[in-house]
Motif scaffolding. Structure first.
Motif, short mmCIF file in Angstrom:
data_model
loop_
_atom_site.label_atom_id
_atom_site.label_comp_id
_atom_site.label_asym_id
_atom_site.label_seq_id
_atom_site.Cartn_x
_atom_site.Cartn_y
_atom_site.Cartn_z
N ASN A 92 0.85 -1.19 0.00
CA ASN A 92 0.00 0.00 0.00
C ASN A 92 0.88 1.24 0.00
O ASN A 92 1.76 1.36 0.85
N LEU A 93 0.61 2.12 -0.93
CA LEU A 93 1.39 3.37 -0.99
C LEU A 93 0.43 4.54 -0.84
O LEU A 93 -0.43 4.75 -1.70
N LYS A 94 0.55 5.26 0.25
CA LYS A 94 -0.26 6.47 0.42
C LYS A 94 0.67 7.64 0.15
O LYS A 94 1.55 7.94 0.96
N PRO A 95 0.50 8.30 -0.99
CA PRO A 95 1.45 9.36 -1.34
C PRO A 95 1.29 10.58 -0.45
O PRO A 95 0.27 10.74 0.23
N GLY A 96 2.30 11.42 -0.44
CA GLY A 96 2.18 12.70 0.24
C GLY A 96 1.21 13.61 -0.49
O GLY A 96 0.87 13.36 -1.65
N PHE A 97 0.71 14.62 0.20
CA PHE A 97 -0.15 15.68 -0.35
C PHE A 97 -1.56 15.19 -0.71
O PHE A 97 -2.54 15.84 -0.39
N THR A 98 -1.63 14.07 -1.43
CA THR A 98 -2.92 13.66 -2.00
C THR A 98 -3.36 12.28 -1.54
O THR A 98 -4.27 11.70 -2.13
N GLY A 99 -2.73 11.74 -0.50
CA GLY A 99 -3.11 10.40 -0.05
C GLY A 99 -4.54 10.38 0.45
O GLY A 99 -4.93 11.20 1.27
N LYS A 100 -5.32 9.45 -0.07
CA LYS A 100 -6.75 9.42 0.25
C LYS A 100 -7.02 8.66 1.55
O LYS A 100 -6.27 7.77 1.92
N GLU A 101 -8.11 9.04 2.18
CA GLU A 101 -8.52 8.31 3.37
C GLU A 101 -9.05 6.93 2.98
O GLU A 101 -9.43 6.70 1.83
N PHE A 102 -9.03 6.02 3.94
CA PHE A 102 -9.64 4.72 3.74
C PHE A 102 -10.61 4.52 4.89
O PHE A 102 -10.20 4.51 6.05
N TYR A 103 -11.89 4.40 4.57
CA TYR A 103 -12.92 4.41 5.61
C TYR A 103 -12.88 3.12 6.44
O TYR A 103 -12.30 2.12 6.04
N TRP A 104 -13.51 3.19 7.59
CA TRP A 104 -13.55 2.07 8.53
C TRP A 104 -14.10 0.80 7.86
O TRP A 104 -15.09 0.85 7.14
N HIS A 105 -13.47 -0.31 8.17
CA HIS A 105 -13.99 -1.60 7.70
C HIS A 105 -13.34 -2.73 8.48
O HIS A 105 -12.25 -2.57 9.05
N SER A 106 -14.04 -3.84 8.52
CA SER A 106 -13.47 -5.10 8.97
C SER A 106 -13.10 -5.87 7.71
O SER A 106 -13.96 -6.10 6.84
N ASP A 107 -11.83 -6.28 7.59
CA ASP A 107 -11.44 -7.05 6.41
C ASP A 107 -12.26 -8.34 6.32
O ASP A 107 -12.66 -8.76 5.23
N PHE A 108 -12.49 -8.95 7.47
CA PHE A 108 -13.21 -10.23 7.46
C PHE A 108 -14.59 -10.09 6.84
O PHE A 108 -15.06 -11.01 6.15
N GLU A 109 -15.25 -8.98 7.07
CA GLU A 109 -16.60 -8.80 6.50
C GLU A 109 -16.54 -9.00 4.99
O GLU A 109 -17.36 -9.73 4.41
N THR A 110 -15.57 -8.36 4.35
CA THR A 110 -15.44 -8.50 2.89
C THR A 110 -14.97 -9.90 2.52
O THR A 110 -15.48 -10.52 1.58
N TRP A 111 -13.98 -10.40 3.26
CA TRP A 111 -13.44 -11.71 2.91
C TRP A 111 -14.51 -12.80 3.08
O TRP A 111 -14.51 -13.80 2.36
N HIS A 112 -15.40 -12.61 4.03
CA HIS A 112 -16.48 -13.56 4.25
C HIS A 112 -17.53 -13.44 3.14
O HIS A 112 -17.85 -14.41 2.46
N VAL A 113 -18.02 -12.24 2.95
CA VAL A 113 -19.14 -12.03 2.01
C VAL A 113 -18.69 -12.24 0.56
O VAL A 113 -19.36 -12.93 -0.21
N GLU A 114 -17.55 -11.63 0.21
CA GLU A 114 -17.16 -11.64 -1.21
C GLU A 114 -16.22 -12.78 -1.57
O GLU A 114 -16.08 -13.12 -2.74
#
Lengths: 323, 323
Positions: free
Chosen positions: B151-173
């Motif tokens: 994961n590369l979050k650049p300076g100046f323009t690095g975007k936020e990443f909203y709250w999540h549980s990885d497992f929720e996605t790994w389970h559902v998807e």
């Protein structure tokens, strides 16, 4: 005074040219930071101007461009401020005012300008002698309110605010001639490292970051939501941060941040559930009243930049008993 | 194993239903956090599973859902990682791969999936015995790499990443049946409070935040840039943060963050000049291999969720001399 009578300043007299060249530049600051010692630019050791700040605080302000003063307002005083803030946020009449900036998605209040005119309560806060005497001490002058506002960064969806020097905008778009204004941010909620606190670049106030690009007409109508002009170039920010680092202004509600009009600052987004609110008051020296904007465009509205109603703020003892 | 042969799981067997109801809910965790003591769910005082983590660290992981391990990789080891990272970032061939997520504005690399397959160097890192033995200890099982990425979050323009549980996605998807996976984030740059560090909600792993909404087809193609589904409701986040607070994972390069697959996390934007990079490795128990996705849609690609190439990771001593 009417701005029709104010001549457009000659470009040759513009000591802080910005949004003119197509190359960004760090220019020298031509004004003192502490106005007591404007000849030497230094406060002698152990001696400072008369006022609430001791000499060490003045020296720190001169060097860093800001001061963080924890526990400046008591819990009871903050409770009174919060009560008035809630009243304003819930008022449909307030949200419909031109001074109100509302979230693009939804109708929650994001900022309310000229809060010292809209709210008698906050007018009194702006005259609180504990605040005014610091401003007078730093600027060595009677002061008036150049701008006031409440900033509300909501939880979950609070947007970032990119790096900027307030003075750059106030100079270019409002015609503020000198760096002789000071901003106060009074934290009305706890500011944690994770809810988008104010970030400052120590020492950045000693240079003027000239920006590229031209200012479009009515820029203020979009710039409060989204910045495009008056944005410092990445290479300037990299240099300033390499030299001074970044200070994150975390603290309990009641903390006061005092920072020079030219200190580079910004804030990240707030995805935490905890909203972040502050009262923002800018005191300008009466000797630094606005001229015609240096960009040559018509001036911004009075509620964003006081041009005509420059009443001297008379320090007073304020009672903060909740209404 | 081919996913065509994997039956769609019966909804009645879905122990963690999400994106089904139109009301969000906090459901109980039905799996242990530490797998050594799956009966009691507790590590007895002074006793833990055999492995690199001492009992106090295991208990902390069980209680908080994560561990922050400073100075886990040496400066020399991080230098070798950074050198390989730079090579990957500069490779036009890499940026054109399907595993590469490129910044919407510009062509800078934002994430690179399956980095343990693309780079022999990072394949070796993923097998580093210091990492693998912790995963094996926590999951009490041989492990394979479920997902890896830079994961590369650049300076100046690095975007936020909203709250999540990885497992929720790994389970559902992805059809991951149990909470028996652990994520490692190895900081490749310093993570300050002001450059968008990982934020975790302590204790959030003990509940499952069921989300609302249905998963659209090919969701992964947009979800890596912008989240819409699998987003926990504000009221759930408010409750989890009220109970556990927010921990900001700041630290020098070389710090390792170990966190449970169900720990709620996110990160704010990065307007500072300082980029933030990390290596993200997810170890899953070999006894927790993917089934058909619980959302009923075709599975996501192998480079996002390992389904067929579940090779056991054999711990090895890795030499980090730069190439």
């Amino acid at each position: 005074m009417s701005f029709c009578m104010t001549p457009t300043p000659d470009r040759l007299q513009d000591r802080y040219p910005s949004r003119i060249s197509d190359r960004p530049a760090l220019l020298p600051r031509l004004d003192p930071v502490l106005y007591r010692s404007s000849e030497s630019g230094q406060v002698a050791s152990g001696q400072g101007s008369a006022g609430p700040l001791i000499a060490a605080q003045q020296k720190r302000y001169e060097r860093e461009g800001f001061l963080l003063l924890p526990d400046f307002f008591s819990a009871e005083e903050i409770a009174a401020c919060t009560q008035e803030l809630d009243r304003l946020c819930q008022s449909e009449e307030v949200k419909r005012r031109q001074e109100a900036i509302v979230e693009p998605a939804g109708d929650d209040l994001r900022s309310l300008f000229a809060v010292h005119r809209i709210s008698p309560f906050f007018k009194a806060v702006a005259a609180d002698e504990r605040l005014v005497q610091i401003a007078e001490q730093l600027l060595e002058s009677p002061v008036y309110i150049h701008q006031s506002r409440i900033n509300l960064k909501p939880g979950f969806t609070g947007k970032e605010f990119y790096w900027h020097s307030d003075f750059e905008t106030w100079h270019v778009e409002d015609g503020m001639p000198h760096m002789r204004a000071v901003s106060f941010s009074l934290l009305l909620t706890p500011n944690f490292e994770y809810n988008g606190p104010l970030m400052l670049v120590p020492g950045s106030h000693t240079r003027f970051a000239a920006c590229v690009g031209q200012t479009p007409e009515n820029h203020y109508q979009v710039s409060l939501r989204r910045q495009e002009y008056g944005v410092p170039a990445p290479e300037l920010l990299t240099q300033l941060v390499a030299e001074g680092g970044i200070e994150t202004c975390t603290g309990a509600a009641g903390t006061l941040v005092v920072f020079d009009c030219n200190t580079m600052h910004g804030s990240a987004s707030n995805i935490s559930p905890l909203p972040r609110s502050n009262l923002f008051l800018v005191y300008n020296s009466l000797e630094n009243r606005l001229q015609a904007p240096y960009c040559g465009l018509p001036p911004r509205p009075e509620y964003i930049a006081t041009r005509e109603q420059c009443e001297v703020v008379v320090p007073q003892t304020v009672e903060y008993s909740s209404p």
